[in-house]
Design an enzyme around this catalytic site. Structure first.
Site, PDB file in Angstrom:
ATOM      1  N   GLN A  16       3.212   9.802   1.163  1.00 48.49           N
ATOM      2  CA  GLN A  16       4.581   9.011   1.128  1.00 48.49           C
ATOM      3  C   GLN A  16       5.359   9.509  -0.141  1.00 48.49           C
ATOM      4  O   GLN A  16       6.623   9.139  -0.249  1.00 48.49           O
ATOM      5  CB  GLN A  16       4.539   7.594   1.264  1.00 48.49           C
ATOM      6  CG  GLN A  16       3.798   7.329   2.536  1.00 48.49           C
ATOM      7  CD  GLN A  16       3.673   5.687   2.525  1.00 48.49           C
ATOM      8  OE1 GLN A  16       2.570   5.047   2.017  1.00 48.49           O
ATOM      9  NE2 GLN A  16       4.597   4.901   3.090  1.00 48.49           N
TER      10      GLN A  16
ATOM     11  N   CYS B  27       6.425  -0.027   7.195  1.00 43.59           N
ATOM     12  CA  CYS B  27       5.919   1.041   6.438  1.00 43.59           C
ATOM     13  C   CYS B  27       7.127   1.441   5.358  1.00 43.59           C
ATOM     14  O   CYS B  27       8.107   1.406   5.922  1.00 43.59           O
ATOM     15  CB  CYS B  27       5.830   2.203   7.274  1.00 43.59           C
ATOM     16  SG  CYS B  27       5.037   3.734   6.327  1.00 43.59           S
ATOM     17  N   LEU B  28       6.760   1.830   4.301  1.00 40.66           N
ATOM     18  CA  LEU B  28       7.771   1.951   3.429  1.00 40.66           C
ATOM     19  C   LEU B  28       8.467   3.563   3.808  1.00 40.66           C
ATOM     20  O   LEU B  28       9.587   3.629   3.143  1.00 40.66           O
ATOM     21  CB  LEU B  28       7.078   2.116   1.726  1.00 40.66           C
ATOM     22  CG  LEU B  28       6.495   0.873   1.207  1.00 40.66           C
ATOM     23  CD1 LEU B  28       6.124   1.174   0.059  1.00 40.66           C
ATOM     24  CD2 LEU B  28       7.606  -0.163   1.021  1.00 40.66           C
TER      25      LEU B  28
ATOM     26  N   HIS C  96      -2.037   7.318   7.770  1.00 42.66           N
ATOM     27  CA  HIS C  96      -1.142   8.161   6.892  1.00 42.66           C
ATOM     28  C   HIS C  96      -1.735   9.516   6.581  1.00 42.66           C
ATOM     29  O   HIS C  96      -1.133  10.634   6.620  1.00 42.66           O
ATOM     30  CB  HIS C  96      -0.727   7.509   5.505  1.00 42.66           C
ATOM     31  CG  HIS C  96       0.698   6.720   5.832  1.00 42.66           C
ATOM     32  ND1 HIS C  96       1.873   7.121   5.896  1.00 42.66           N
ATOM     33  CD2 HIS C  96       0.910   5.407   5.327  1.00 42.66           C
ATOM     34  CE1 HIS C  96       2.743   6.299   6.100  1.00 42.66           C
ATOM     35  NE2 HIS C  96       2.171   4.954   5.809  1.00 42.66           N
TER      36      HIS C  96
ATOM     37  N   HIS D  61      -3.906   1.229   8.319  1.00 40.46           N
ATOM     38  CA  HIS D  61      -2.382   1.946   8.050  1.00 40.46           C
ATOM     39  C   HIS D  61      -2.594   3.133   7.184  1.00 40.46           C
ATOM     40  O   HIS D  61      -2.017   4.061   7.407  1.00 40.46           O
ATOM     41  CB  HIS D  61      -1.601   0.879   7.537  1.00 40.46           C
ATOM     42  CG  HIS D  61      -0.199   1.153   7.302  1.00 40.46           C
ATOM     43  ND1 HIS D  61       0.801   0.755   8.160  1.00 40.46           N
ATOM     44  CD2 HIS D  61       0.104   2.003   6.560  1.00 40.46           C
ATOM     45  CE1 HIS D  61       1.867   1.327   7.815  1.00 40.46           C
ATOM     46  NE2 HIS D  61       1.720   2.206   6.597  1.00 40.46           N
ATOM     47  N   GLU D  62      -3.230   2.970   6.086  1.00 38.60           N
ATOM     48  CA  GLU D  62      -3.188   3.833   4.928  1.00 38.60           C
ATOM     49  C   GLU D  62      -4.229   5.443   5.483  1.00 38.60           C
ATOM     50  O   GLU D  62      -3.563   6.268   5.264  1.00 38.60           O
ATOM     51  CB  GLU D  62      -3.510   3.428   3.530  1.00 38.60           C
ATOM     52  CG  GLU D  62      -2.864   2.237   3.174  1.00 38.60           C
ATOM     53  CD  GLU D  62      -1.136   2.691   2.895  1.00 38.60           C
ATOM     54  OE1 GLU D  62      -0.984   3.702   2.988  1.00 38.60           O
ATOM     55  OE2 GLU D  62      -0.566   1.689   2.990  1.00 38.60           O
TER      56      GLU D  62
ATOM     57  N   GLY E 202       0.777  -1.265   0.142  1.00 40.47           N
ATOM     58  CA  GLY E 202      -0.034  -0.047   0.053  1.00 40.47           C
ATOM     59  C   GLY E 202       0.767   1.228   0.088  1.00 40.47           C
ATOM     60  O   GLY E 202       1.851   1.321   0.362  1.00 40.47           O
TER      61      GLY E 202
HETATM   62 ZN    ZN Z   1       3.173   3.114   5.582  1.00 37.39          ZN
END
Ligand code: ZN
Length: 196
Positions: free
Chosen positions: A64, A126-127, A172, A168-169, A59
């Protein structure tokens, strides 16, 4: 919720990392009449391109890539059977993009229902927070309302990994990172770090 004219945002070439202020901003709603604009469509295309470079990525939220708008995408890998998805995200198998379903796009998403049942999910990462992983308590089922990339309203119930990703998203988009909620946070050893 504030709205913004989206043409002021230029996507970053790489995924921004912890410490970048955009990750802590409340993202702005996308004006519905702008969803079809080259601008927003370009941002979505860029998000898909960047997510595709991340083998373990499932995701990605617009902040991000440095764009404070309420958009997130879910990798089409998530729609594959769990064993096939794991083979891809762990690098045991490679598939060409033609064999992976299209990424899902959610604009101005809102979680309208959380299950009472919650579970401490292991291994959330998380990226934008390389290379930490931890346990996060998440609702096991949620209902999400959003618009798709064509501006069509959608409502989607989700359990399992999809419910986990949705939470999670959406975090963000509110400037919240998983490390704010996590316990038992550990750093992945250098030799196991391999993003693409
Ligand atoms: Zn993330």
């Amino acid at each position: 919720m504030s709205h913004a004219h989206s043409d002021q945002f230029v996507p970053a070439e790489d995924i921004v990392q912890l410490g970048h202020p955009v990750l802590r901003q409340e993202a702005l709603a996308v004006p519905l009449e702008e969803i079809s604009s080259p601008n927003i469509q370009g941002i979505i295309a860029h998000m898909k391109k960047i997510l595709a470079t991340q083998r373990d990525g499932i995701g990605l939220a617009a902040p991000q890539i440095g764009v404070p708008l309420r958009i997130f995408i879910v990798s089409g890998k998530v729609l594959l059977p769990p064993d096939e998805r794991l083979e891809l995200t762990t690098g045991k198998k490679k598939k060409t993009s033609a064999q992976i379903p299209d990424d899902l796009v959610f604009i101005n998403p809102e979680i309208t229902k959380f299950s009472k049942e919650k579970k401490w999910m292991e291994g959330e990462g998380c990226l934008s927070v390389r290379w930490l992983y931890g346990k996060v308590e998440r609702a096991t089922k949620v209902t999400l309302r959003a618009y798709d990339e064509h501006g069509k309203p959608i409502e989607r119930g989700a359990g399992g990994i999809m419910a986990h990703i949705f939470q999670h998203e959406v975090d963000h988009l509110n400037g919240v990172l998983f490390i704010d909620r996590a316990k038992d946070v550990e750093e992945l050893p250098a030799e196991e770090r391999e993003a693409a």
